[in-house]
Scaffold this active site. Structure first.
Site, PDB file in Angstrom:
ATOM      1  N   GLN A   1      50.116   8.804  65.135  1.00 41.64           N
ATOM      2  CA  GLN A   1      50.828   9.195  63.915  1.00 41.64           C
ATOM      3  C   GLN A   1      51.072   7.975  63.031  1.00 41.64           C
ATOM      4  O   GLN A   1      50.870   8.020  61.817  1.00 41.64           O
ATOM      5  CB  GLN A   1      52.148   9.881  64.254  1.00 41.64           C
ATOM      6  CG  GLN A   1      51.946  11.246  64.899  1.00 41.64           C
ATOM      7  CD  GLN A   1      53.248  11.943  65.194  1.00 41.64           C
ATOM      8  OE1 GLN A   1      54.326  11.420  64.933  1.00 41.64           O
ATOM      9  NE2 GLN A   1      53.164  13.141  65.750  1.00 41.64           N
TER      10      GLN A   1
ATOM     11  N   ASP B   1      51.422  14.401  75.234  1.00 39.88           N
ATOM     12  CA  ASP B   1      52.051  15.719  75.077  1.00 39.88           C
ATOM     13  C   ASP B   1      51.915  16.580  76.332  1.00 39.88           C
ATOM     14  O   ASP B   1      52.454  17.694  76.381  1.00 39.88           O
ATOM     15  CB  ASP B   1      51.419  16.467  73.894  1.00 39.88           C
ATOM     16  CG  ASP B   1      51.757  15.808  72.562  1.00 39.88           C
ATOM     17  OD1 ASP B   1      52.762  15.078  72.491  1.00 39.88           O
ATOM     18  OD2 ASP B   1      51.003  16.034  71.591  1.00 39.88           O
TER      19      ASP B   1
ATOM     20  N   ARG C   1      45.244  17.344  59.923  1.00 38.87           N
ATOM     21  CA  ARG C   1      44.424  16.374  59.195  1.00 38.87           C
ATOM     22  C   ARG C   1      43.465  17.058  58.226  1.00 38.87           C
ATOM     23  O   ARG C   1      43.207  16.542  57.135  1.00 38.87           O
ATOM     24  CB  ARG C   1      43.664  15.499  60.197  1.00 38.87           C
ATOM     25  CG  ARG C   1      44.598  14.479  60.893  1.00 38.87           C
ATOM     26  CD  ARG C   1      43.981  13.988  62.189  1.00 38.87           C
ATOM     27  NE  ARG C   1      44.724  12.907  62.813  1.00 38.87           N
ATOM     28  CZ  ARG C   1      45.815  13.041  63.558  1.00 38.87           C
ATOM     29  NH1 ARG C   1      46.362  14.245  63.745  1.00 38.87           N
ATOM     30  NH2 ARG C   1      46.400  11.989  64.120  1.00 38.87           N
TER      31      ARG C   1
ATOM     32  N   ARG D   1      56.712  22.891  73.855  1.00 39.72           N
ATOM     33  CA  ARG D   1      56.035  22.542  75.116  1.00 39.72           C
ATOM     34  C   ARG D   1      56.986  22.607  76.315  1.00 39.72           C
ATOM     35  O   ARG D   1      56.562  22.878  77.438  1.00 39.72           O
ATOM     36  CB  ARG D   1      55.368  21.161  75.015  1.00 39.72           C
ATOM     37  CG  ARG D   1      54.255  21.143  73.966  1.00 39.72           C
ATOM     38  CD  ARG D   1      53.312  19.966  74.110  1.00 39.72           C
ATOM     39  NE  ARG D   1      52.686  19.680  72.822  1.00 39.72           N
ATOM     40  CZ  ARG D   1      51.658  20.346  72.297  1.00 39.72           C
ATOM     41  NH1 ARG D   1      51.115  21.349  72.954  1.00 39.72           N
ATOM     42  NH2 ARG D   1      51.159  20.017  71.124  1.00 39.72           N
TER      43      ARG D   1
ATOM     44  N   ARG E   1      61.860  14.760  75.931  1.00 39.62           N
ATOM     45  CA  ARG E   1      61.117  15.552  76.928  1.00 39.62           C
ATOM     46  C   ARG E   1      61.317  15.072  78.358  1.00 39.62           C
ATOM     47  O   ARG E   1      61.113  15.854  79.292  1.00 39.62           O
ATOM     48  CB  ARG E   1      59.624  15.565  76.578  1.00 39.62           C
ATOM     49  CG  ARG E   1      59.334  16.464  75.403  1.00 39.62           C
ATOM     50  CD  ARG E   1      57.857  16.537  75.062  1.00 39.62           C
ATOM     51  NE  ARG E   1      57.645  17.565  74.051  1.00 39.62           N
ATOM     52  CZ  ARG E   1      56.555  17.653  73.291  1.00 39.62           C
ATOM     53  NH1 ARG E   1      55.571  16.797  73.447  1.00 39.62           N
ATOM     54  NH2 ARG E   1      56.454  18.622  72.396  1.00 39.62           N
TER      55      ARG E   1
ATOM     56  N   SER F   1      50.274   4.772  68.903  1.00 37.37           N
ATOM     57  CA  SER F   1      50.707   6.016  68.268  1.00 37.37           C
ATOM     58  C   SER F   1      49.741   6.389  67.153  1.00 37.37           C
ATOM     59  O   SER F   1      49.571   5.659  66.182  1.00 37.37           O
ATOM     60  CB  SER F   1      52.120   5.864  67.692  1.00 37.37           C
ATOM     61  OG  SER F   1      52.337   6.880  66.709  1.00 37.37           O
TER      62      SER F   1
ATOM     63  N   LYS G   1      59.879  12.903  71.120  1.00 36.65           N
ATOM     64  CA  LYS G   1      59.024  14.004  70.668  1.00 36.65           C
ATOM     65  C   LYS G   1      59.920  15.126  70.115  1.00 36.65           C
ATOM     66  O   LYS G   1      61.058  14.875  69.726  1.00 36.65           O
ATOM     67  CB  LYS G   1      58.135  14.482  71.811  1.00 36.65           C
ATOM     68  CG  LYS G   1      57.163  13.425  72.308  1.00 36.65           C
ATOM     69  CD  LYS G   1      56.166  13.016  71.239  1.00 36.65           C
ATOM     70  CE  LYS G   1      55.234  11.922  71.720  1.00 36.65           C
ATOM     71  NZ  LYS G   1      54.394  11.404  70.632  1.00 36.65           N
TER      72      LYS G   1
ATOM     73  N   SER H   1      46.308  18.636  65.965  1.00 35.07           N
ATOM     74  CA  SER H   1      46.114  17.344  65.292  1.00 35.07           C
ATOM     75  C   SER H   1      45.038  17.450  64.221  1.00 35.07           C
ATOM     76  O   SER H   1      45.206  16.970  63.090  1.00 35.07           O
ATOM     77  CB  SER H   1      45.687  16.279  66.314  1.00 35.07           C
ATOM     78  OG  SER H   1      46.732  16.017  67.204  1.00 35.07           O
TER      79      SER H   1
END
Ligand code: S3P
Length: 439
Positions: free
Chosen positions: A169, A319, A28, A396, A350, A167, A346, A24
């Site tokens: 995002q 996650d 950024r 993942r 998942r 979220s 995701k 993350s």
């Protein structure tokens, strides 16, 4: 990378490793570095495929991006994005594409965003909707709500946006657009989601407000604030550290330490859940790095027991449910994971992939629309393993089942192991260096 990887029952894992840089924060640092004026130097950047795609995108938007050493990158921002010469291919990265769309929307440019097969299946309107409300235009090139999409940005007006799910995002995309919008942009979230964008914006010289109000947390920022290049030290990714630590918990006799793990409380829900399960997890050498709390985390083999994971913890470990589920397969009793419908959008669905994969390994799992329930083998029981797990392009899902395979009776194989490099290049070598058997 072979077309499959197989994890086999291993002897005790032991050793000390360093987690790869936080994904993350790495995205950024590239994006803010590209938007800023002047030079940004990043240390500890995750050199995974997702972040490298973002680095290429930022370069295409006009910044000079250069690798100056291992995990060390120099970004010379042009103080804004310009129209790129070709399509912005974000690969597998949802964070990359959504934050880049937000950043780009604030500038007078046009750009087409695309991604791999997994990213093309993921919903984009959650971000393009609010950006369109601010004045950006989107032209869906194949199907509505799905990549590829062409964006025309510039001349934005601030909005007050209230999120129904927490979220980071969506919040980040709106804030990055808000930087170049007229007025004060705000985002309200029901639960706090990871706040790396807010923290990093401040490091680049912007003022960002955070307030607790009736409906939740309100993050706000005034448009027209310039960003100035800075130095960013990226700490280790707790979402990646989770895999060697999980192996430490489930392989008998193990003691695994991961150094330099970011411990931002909005990211450590998994550690709290493991502790509730009775995990022997210790944190030492607590310090600060890159504006974040950091520590060394040690996991020792533990007799785990099933728990009900509090639903309001979901944002801080969204996650991590796949690897939590893999460890829950070894716990005594039932682990209930609910309120996690977001897992379905995701890199893969998942919930359904974990249910399918764990069942292929002989684990009892129940699927719900917004959650799943794992019944563990407990002490004295065993996890059969033996499955070939379909991972649908999801790193993942692959790593979670490989870790499970280190403690199962029969080897566990996963397909598409190349995707692991999106977030954790060197995963196999690290796990095998600790004594794991993955080949
Ligand atoms: C991320 C936010 C989360 C997470 C993703 C990284 C980020 O997504 O699942 O892997 O860096 O902002 P959402 O914000 O959609 O929950």
């Amino acid at each position: 990378m072979p077309s499959q990887l197989t994890a086999s029952r291993s002897n005790a894992l032991a050793g000390t490793v360093r987690a790869p840089g936080d994904k993350s924060m790495s995205h950024r640092s590239m994006i803010l570095g590209g938007m800023a004026s002047g030079v940004t130097e990043v240390e500890g950047l995750l050199e995974g495929d997702d972040v490298l795609a973002t680095a290429r995108a930022v370069q295409a938007f006009g910044a000079k991006v250069e690798r100056i050493g291992e995990g060390r990158w120099r970004i010379e921002g042009a103080g804004g994005f310009k129209t790129p010469a070709s399509v912005i291919d974000c690969g597998n990265a949802g964070t990359g594409v959504r934050l880049l769309m937000g950043a780009a929307a604030g500038y007078p440019l046009t750009a087409t965003f695309d991604g791999d097969a997994s990213l093309r299946r993921r919903p984009m309107k959650r971000v393009t909707g609010p950006l369109a409300d601010m004045g950006a235009r989107f032209d869906w090139r194949a199907a509505e709500d799905r990549l590829p999409v062409a964006l025309t940005g510039g001349a934005l007006t601030a909005i007050d946006y209230v999120q129904t799910v927490a979220s980071a995002q969506i919040k980040s995309a709106i804030l990055l657009a808000g930087l170049n919008a007229q007025g004060v942009t705000s985002v309200t979230e029901p639960e706090k989601s990871r706040d790396h964008t807010e923290r990093m914006l401040r490091a680049f010289g912007a003022e960002v407000g955070v307030e607790e109000m009736g409906q939740g947390w309100v993050v706000s920022l005034k448009g027209g604030q310039p960003l100035t290049g800075t130095f960013v030290a990226v700490p280790g990714d707790p979402s990646s550290a989770a895999f060697p630590l999980a192996a430490g918990l489930i392989v008998p006799g193990s003691a695994v330490t991961v150094e330099g793990v970011m411990l931002n409380p909005l990211r450590t829900g998994l550690f709290a859940a493991w502790r509730d399960m009775g995990a022997d997890l210790t944190i030492s050498n607590r310090r600060e790095a890159g504006g974040e709390a950091v520590g060394d985390v040690t996991a020792r083999h533990s007799a785990l027991k099933g728990v009900v994971v509090p639903e309001d913890r979901a944002a801080s470990m969204i996650d991590e449910y796949p690897i939590l589920a893999a460890t829950a397969a070894f716990a005594e009793g039932v682990t209930v994971m609910r309120g996690v419908g977001e897992m379905r959008v995701k890199e893969s669905d998942r919930i359904s992939l974990m249910v399918e994969g764990l069942r292929a390994c002989g684990v009892q799992v129940e699927e719900e629309p917004e959650g799943f329930i794992v019944t563990g083998a407990g002490e004295g029981g065993s996890v059969r393993g033996g499955g070939l797990v379909h991972t649908a392009h999801d790193h993942r899902i692959a790593m979670s089942h490989l870790v499970l395979g280190l403690a199962a009776d029969q080897p566990v194989s996963v397909d598409e192991p190349g995707m692991i490099a999106t977030s954790f290049p060197g995963f196999v070598e690290m796990m095998n260096g600790l004594g794991g058997r993955i080949a």
